[in-house]
Each structure stands twice: as structure tokens, then as C-alpha cells.
Design a protein around this motif. Structure first.
Motif, PDB file in Angstrom:
ATOM      1  N   ALA A  70       0.828  -1.208   0.000  1.00  0.00           N
ATOM      2  CA  ALA A  70       0.000   0.000   0.000  1.00  0.00           C
ATOM      3  C   ALA A  70       0.860   1.255   0.000  1.00  0.00           C
ATOM      4  O   ALA A  70       0.564   2.229  -0.713  1.00  0.00           O
ATOM      5  CB  ALA A  70      -0.933  -0.009   1.206  1.00  0.00           C
ATOM      6  N   ILE A  71       1.920   1.256   0.804  1.00  0.00           N
ATOM      7  CA  ILE A  71       2.806   2.421   0.869  1.00  0.00           C
ATOM      8  C   ILE A  71       3.419   2.709  -0.496  1.00  0.00           C
ATOM      9  O   ILE A  71       3.516   3.877  -0.919  1.00  0.00           O
ATOM     10  CB  ILE A  71       3.885   2.213   1.947  1.00  0.00           C
ATOM     11  CG1 ILE A  71       3.243   2.273   3.344  1.00  0.00           C
ATOM     12  CG2 ILE A  71       4.985   3.264   1.832  1.00  0.00           C
ATOM     13  CD1 ILE A  71       4.169   1.834   4.465  1.00  0.00           C
ATOM     14  N   ALA A  72       3.826   1.670  -1.188  1.00  0.00           N
ATOM     15  CA  ALA A  72       4.378   1.870  -2.535  1.00  0.00           C
ATOM     16  C   ALA A  72       3.338   2.511  -3.443  1.00  0.00           C
ATOM     17  O   ALA A  72       3.650   3.404  -4.245  1.00  0.00           O
ATOM     18  CB  ALA A  72       4.848   0.533  -3.107  1.00  0.00           C
ATOM     19  N   ASP A  73       2.073   2.101  -3.312  1.00  0.00           N
ATOM     20  CA  ASP A  73       1.008   2.675  -4.136  1.00  0.00           C
ATOM     21  C   ASP A  73       0.665   4.104  -3.728  1.00  0.00           C
ATOM     22  O   ASP A  73       0.285   4.926  -4.570  1.00  0.00           O
ATOM     23  CB  ASP A  73      -0.245   1.806  -4.053  1.00  0.00           C
ATOM     24  CG  ASP A  73      -0.134   0.530  -4.882  1.00  0.00           C
ATOM     25  OD1 ASP A  73       0.904   0.361  -5.550  1.00  0.00           O
ATOM     26  OD2 ASP A  73      -1.067  -0.288  -4.865  1.00  0.00           O
ATOM     27  N   TRP A  74       0.770   4.402  -2.434  1.00  0.00           N
ATOM     28  CA  TRP A  74       0.491   5.767  -1.975  1.00  0.00           C
ATOM     29  C   TRP A  74       1.409   6.790  -2.645  1.00  0.00           C
ATOM     30  O   TRP A  74       1.072   7.974  -2.740  1.00  0.00           O
ATOM     31  CB  TRP A  74       0.669   5.872  -0.460  1.00  0.00           C
ATOM     32  CG  TRP A  74      -0.507   5.456   0.376  1.00  0.00           C
ATOM     33  CD1 TRP A  74      -0.554   4.442   1.295  1.00  0.00           C
ATOM     34  CD2 TRP A  74      -1.812   6.065   0.406  1.00  0.00           C
ATOM     35  NE1 TRP A  74      -1.803   4.375   1.877  1.00  0.00           N
ATOM     36  CE2 TRP A  74      -2.589   5.360   1.357  1.00  0.00           C
ATOM     37  CE3 TRP A  74      -2.392   7.138  -0.280  1.00  0.00           C
ATOM     38  CZ2 TRP A  74      -3.925   5.695   1.637  1.00  0.00           C
ATOM     39  CZ3 TRP A  74      -3.716   7.473  -0.012  1.00  0.00           C
ATOM     40  CH2 TRP A  74      -4.460   6.753   0.937  1.00  0.00           C
ATOM     41  N   LYS A  75       2.554   6.348  -3.109  1.00  0.00           N
ATOM     42  CA  LYS A  75       3.530   7.260  -3.702  1.00  0.00           C
ATOM     43  C   LYS A  75       3.213   7.597  -5.158  1.00  0.00           C
ATOM     44  O   LYS A  75       3.961   8.356  -5.789  1.00  0.00           O
ATOM     45  CB  LYS A  75       4.933   6.658  -3.584  1.00  0.00           C
ATOM     46  CG  LYS A  75       5.382   6.504  -2.132  1.00  0.00           C
ATOM     47  CD  LYS A  75       6.766   5.888  -2.029  1.00  0.00           C
ATOM     48  CE  LYS A  75       7.188   5.722  -0.572  1.00  0.00           C
ATOM     49  NZ  LYS A  75       8.541   5.149  -0.418  1.00  0.00           N
ATOM     50  N   LEU A  79      -2.311   9.560  -8.952  1.00  0.00           N
ATOM     51  CA  LEU A  79      -3.579   9.152  -8.350  1.00  0.00           C
ATOM     52  C   LEU A  79      -3.856   9.879  -7.041  1.00  0.00           C
ATOM     53  O   LEU A  79      -4.962  10.354  -6.807  1.00  0.00           O
ATOM     54  CB  LEU A  79      -3.569   7.635  -8.114  1.00  0.00           C
ATOM     55  CG  LEU A  79      -4.812   7.039  -7.408  1.00  0.00           C
ATOM     56  CD1 LEU A  79      -6.094   7.399  -8.155  1.00  0.00           C
ATOM     57  CD2 LEU A  79      -4.674   5.526  -7.306  1.00  0.00           C
ATOM     58  N   TRP A  80      -2.848   9.989  -6.179  1.00  0.00           N
ATOM     59  CA  TRP A  80      -3.079  10.461  -4.813  1.00  0.00           C
ATOM     60  C   TRP A  80      -2.620  11.892  -4.568  1.00  0.00           C
ATOM     61  O   TRP A  80      -2.919  12.443  -3.508  1.00  0.00           O
ATOM     62  CB  TRP A  80      -2.389   9.522  -3.822  1.00  0.00           C
ATOM     63  CG  TRP A  80      -2.843   8.107  -3.943  1.00  0.00           C
ATOM     64  CD1 TRP A  80      -2.128   7.050  -4.419  1.00  0.00           C
ATOM     65  CD2 TRP A  80      -4.138   7.588  -3.624  1.00  0.00           C
ATOM     66  NE1 TRP A  80      -2.881   5.911  -4.402  1.00  0.00           N
ATOM     67  CE2 TRP A  80      -4.128   6.206  -3.918  1.00  0.00           C
ATOM     68  CE3 TRP A  80      -5.311   8.162  -3.100  1.00  0.00           C
ATOM     69  CZ2 TRP A  80      -5.234   5.384  -3.717  1.00  0.00           C
ATOM     70  CZ3 TRP A  80      -6.420   7.350  -2.916  1.00  0.00           C
ATOM     71  CH2 TRP A  80      -6.381   5.982  -3.211  1.00  0.00           C
ATOM     72  N   GLY A  81      -1.914  12.506  -5.497  1.00  0.00           N
ATOM     73  CA  GLY A  81      -1.425  13.866  -5.254  1.00  0.00           C
ATOM     74  C   GLY A  81      -0.531  13.894  -4.031  1.00  0.00           C
ATOM     75  O   GLY A  81       0.360  13.056  -3.862  1.00  0.00           O
ATOM     76  N   GLY A 155      -7.844  11.574   0.299  1.00  0.00           N
ATOM     77  CA  GLY A 155      -7.676  10.285  -0.354  1.00  0.00           C
ATOM     78  C   GLY A 155      -9.000   9.727  -0.853  1.00  0.00           C
ATOM     79  O   GLY A 155      -9.092   9.193  -1.964  1.00  0.00           O
ATOM     80  N   ILE A 156     -10.043   9.851  -0.033  1.00  0.00           N
ATOM     81  CA  ILE A 156     -11.368   9.383  -0.438  1.00  0.00           C
ATOM     82  C   ILE A 156     -11.872  10.188  -1.635  1.00  0.00           C
ATOM     83  O   ILE A 156     -12.404   9.629  -2.610  1.00  0.00           O
ATOM     84  CB  ILE A 156     -12.348   9.488   0.743  1.00  0.00           C
ATOM     85  CG1 ILE A 156     -11.978   8.482   1.838  1.00  0.00           C
ATOM     86  CG2 ILE A 156     -13.783   9.271   0.275  1.00  0.00           C
ATOM     87  CD1 ILE A 156     -12.123   7.033   1.442  1.00  0.00           C
ATOM     88  N   THR A 157     -11.708  11.496  -1.583  1.00  0.00           N
ATOM     89  CA  THR A 157     -12.177  12.353  -2.679  1.00  0.00           C
ATOM     90  C   THR A 157     -11.469  12.022  -3.984  1.00  0.00           C
ATOM     91  O   THR A 157     -12.093  11.933  -5.051  1.00  0.00           O
ATOM     92  CB  THR A 157     -11.967  13.831  -2.318  1.00  0.00           C
ATOM     93  OG1 THR A 157     -12.726  14.139  -1.148  1.00  0.00           O
ATOM     94  CG2 THR A 157     -12.416  14.735  -3.445  1.00  0.00           C
TER      95      THR A 157
END
Length: 433
Positions: A70-75, A79-81, A155-157
Motif C-alpha cells: 500500500a505504501i508503494a502505491d500511496w507514492k 492518483l493520490w497527489g 484520499g477518499i475524494t
């Protein structure tokens, strides 16, 4: 399932949106997400918050590895700004505390960027110069630089935007009144306003409202709604700059955790524990079920926390940031979770309905997995979960010897909320020195 069949997801929170996202990525063409709240993100959802911890420090290696994914994807900034802030997570080490020791070992084994800290001087160095940190001289701990916090509401938005950009539909203001059934299988829902949504598959992802909104599923023991206590401190811009580069502080023994100030210079601290229940007679049945008490159901009164919790938060704050403990709490909140007895999530088909999937029971540690938890739900839908993972999350899994489940068998039993013991304005003030 055919990718052209209609999938209805009830709940536009962490589980629901992540599931929609991953199904759409796999080519599913008819995904509709509905939510009871007329405003999204829902003001009283656990995922509607200023921040949530993103950490891989778990005693359970399954979650430790999944968190690193998940941490790798958060970067992924596209997608996440700037939702994810890699401030690092500092955890005190306590001799003989099994969970903490195992979490540290898993971090090391996974190759995380770990700094082992021994002694007060070493620990103080992970905080910015000039920040007063109360640390015993013989203290030990570790800093995991592969972690930090996420701006939860943002993140939800952003995920809502991605779901709609991929062709999914999100419809707010649709509280479900009942399931539609045919031959014992769910064929959709009828909403309180009379709207009908038909579906080949219905995914129930309504968080802490799971048991109370759908009492016919008899999920009270599997999905217990608990209110967790949160307090916030407003800093000045100058104070915010001073504390900005602090790591998240997470104490596994006390359950208390603290964030650095966000962009509005608010410091949030909270307790992850057994929490509080509000058991009331259910409007749809004669059952007494724990039901969230929130800003939506009770206005500002739904944000008040027990006095004892406020006192614990302030005492623990003084053990880390003594200067901040002298400031009043600017706000409090009861953040409602769905807790499973073993703290594993509930993901999978209902054992008596092959057209109904549950995706819930975040147990206070789901948000950090927002980028990936929907992948597990999609795998469950497609029958691709490995057997050990499927049994871990099974709706009807046993939690005790002979399958007997009782509140006292939970890892951390909840307390019943007593309204006249909730905080008033004076309880938010610091204790006079």
C-alpha cells in the motif's frame, strides 16, 4: 461473474470505493456505488478525517507485507497527489511486550528503512530541534521511515474522482431500506426514498453501520460498532512550523498515537483500543445493537468523548510533548469503527447468499490499505483469494473454542457509552499547574 453484469456497492467509504476502483481496473463495466449520506465524503464516516496513520509495523506478517504494498502505491502522485506524507513513524519499544517486539522484527525482515533508537538522546534526534520531547533516559524505540500519514478525506475524494473517471457511478443520498430477494439471493436494494437498484452482485461496505443498518444479517458479534476517541489541538502558524517535521508517534502498549500538525496547524491524537459502544433498540428489529453516535445523528453532541478518555489523552500527550499538553483541546470526536473480535477484516460472500459480498470490519486499521484493500475484495468476488486468506476474512469464521463468540473474548472489550460522562467545555482545558 461476467464483467458486463451489474455490481452494486453499498457504501462510498474505504472498502466500497477501493473495491469499485479495482473492479473497474479489471474491466468490469457496470459498477454503481451508493451511499446513505447526501454529502460525500460522508461527514461521519471513519475515513472522513484529517489524517490516518500509514505504517507497516504489524506483528502479523500478512498485514506488514500488505502495508508495504500500500505504501508503494500511496507514492503514485498521479492518483493520490500529496495525500500521503512520509513523516516516518516512531514506536517506543517496551521490554517483554510481544506485539511491539514482533512488529519491529517484521519491519526489519521486510527491509524497511529502520533506525533502532537506544537512549533519550537518540530518540530526541528524530524530532526537530527546539521541540520539547519528554523521553526517559533509558528509553528505546525505532523509527520506520517507510511510513507516515495520509490526509484521509482527500484520499477518499481523489479515489471517488478516479472511480467516476473509469466509468463507475456514485450516487449519494441513497440509504438502503431493504434487500431485494429472489430464491434466497439478493437481487439489489430498495432505498428509503423508494429508489430501486437492481444488481447481479451486491457488495455491502457500510462500515460501522453494518450490524445496525442490516440486523437481518445477525452480524452484531462479527461487526461491532465502537466509537474511538480523538482530540485535536490548534497550533499557531509558528508552532505548526516548529512541530511540522515530527514523525507520527505510535505507542502499541497504550494505544495512543499522535500526528504532526497538518496544513491547518492541527495536531490530532487518538486512542486505538476497545472503544465505546452505544447499544440501542434497533428500529428494524427487536434486537439491541451498538449503533454509531455521530455528528449526523446527534449534531455536535455526537462529537463529545468520555471524560476519562480525554484525561488519558492529555496524560499521554504530556509524556511525549509536554508543551502541547498545556494547550486546550480545540475539538474532539468519536470516530466509529467496525470491530471484528480478532481484528481481521470481513471480506467474502455471505454463507447463505451467493449474490451478497461483505467488505467491512476495518477494526481501526483499514484506511492505510485504501490503495489495495479493494484488490482483496475483487479477488474474493472472483474466487481468487488463497485459502488461508479467504479463511482469515470469512464472514462465518469462528473466534473462540467451539465457535462461541462473546464480548469478553474480544482482544480489547469495549465499554458502554454513558452520556452524562461525556466531556463538557471545561474538560477540554489543560489541568492547572
Amino acid at each position: 461473474m461476467s464483467q458486463t453484469q451489474q455490481v452494486l456497492i453499498v457504501g462510498a467509504g474505504c472498502f466500497g470505493l477501493s473495491t469499485a476502483y479495482h473492479l473497474l481496473k479489471r474491466g468490469y463495466q457496470n459498477i454503481t456505488v451508493i451511499d446513505r449520506s447526501p454529502v460525500l465524503p460522508a461527514p461521519d464516516a471513519a475515513s472522513t478525517d484529517i489524517n490516518k496513520i500509514v505504517r507497516s509495523s504489524y506483528a502479523d506478517a500478512f498485514y506488514a507485507h500488505l502495508a508495504r504494498e500500500a505504501i508503494a502505491d500511496w507514492k503514485d502522485a498521479e492518483l493520490w497527489g500529496d495525500t500521503y506524507h512520509e513523516s516516518g513513524v516512531y514506536c517506543p519499544l517496551v521490554v517483554g511486550e510481544e506485539y511491539t517486539d514482533k512488529a519491529y522484527e517484521n519491519d526489519v525482515a521486510a527491509g524497511a528503512r529502520i533506525e533502532h533508537l537506544s537512549g533519550a538522546d537518540a530518540i530526541r534526534k528524530v524530532f526537530p530541534p527546539g521541540v520539547s520531547v519528554a523521553v526517559p533516559e533509558n528509553a528505546r524505540g525505532w523509527l520506520n521511515r517507510d511510513g507516515g500519514w495520509a490526509f484521509a478525506s482527500q484520499g477518499i475524494t481523489r479515489l471517488m474522482d478516479r472511480v467516476t473517471s473509469l466509468g463507475g457511478k456514485i450516487v449519494p443520498g441513497k440509504a438502503v431500506a431493504e434487500f431485494l430477494k429472489k430464491d434466497g439471493k439478493t437481487t439489489g436494494v430498495r432505498c428509503e426514498d423508494g429508489t430501486v437498484f437492481e444488481a447481479d452482485l451486491t457488495v455491502l461496505a457500510v462500515g460501522s453501520w453494518t450490524a445496525s443498518a442490516f440486523p437481518e444479517l445477525s452480524l452484531q458479534t462479527q461487526c461491532l460498532a465502537t466509537g474511538q476517541t480523538v482530540a485535536m489541538i490548534q497550533l499557531t502558524p509558528e508552532e505548526g512550523d516548529q512541530y511540522r517535521d515530527c514523525p507520527v508517534v505510535l505507542n502499541f502498549v497504550t494505544g495512543v498515537y499522535m500526528f504532526p500538525p497538518n496544513q491547518d496547524n492541527i495536531v490530532k491524537l487518538a486512542i486505538h483500543g476497545g472503544g465505546y459502544t452505544q447499544t440501542v433498540e434497533n428500529a428494524k428489529s427487536a434486537q439491541v445493537i451498538s449503533t454509531p453516535r455521530t455528528i449526523t445523528s446527534h449534531g455536535k453532541d455526537g462529537l463529545r468523548i468520555p471524560k476519562a478518555a480525554a484525561q488519558k489523552l492529555r496524560a499521554e500527550l504530556a509524556q511525549v510533548y509536554p508543551e502541547l499538553a498545556k494547550k486546550p483541546f480545540a475539538a474532539t470526536r468519536l470516530c466509529w469503527y467496525t470491530d471484528a473480535p480478532d481484528e481481521n477484516w470481513v471480506i467474502g460472500y455471505h454463507p447463505e447468499d451467493s449474490s451478497l459480498v461483505l467488505a467491512t470490519a476495518g477494526s481501526g486499521h483499514a484506511y492505510k490499505f485504501l490503495p489495495v484493500v479493494g484488490r482483496l475484495v475483487a479477488d474474493a468476488i472472483e474466487g481468487k483469494l488463497p485459502p488461508d486468506v479467504a479463511s482469515r476474512f470469512a464472514v462465518n469464521r469462528p473466534h473462540a473454542k467451539d465457535g462461541v463468540v462473546a464480548p469478553e473474548l474480544r482482544y480489547q472489550p469495549a465499554e458502554e457509552l454513558v452520556v452524562d460522562q461525556l466531556c463538557g467545555p471545561d474538560d477540554l482545558l489543560p489541568v492547572p499547574s
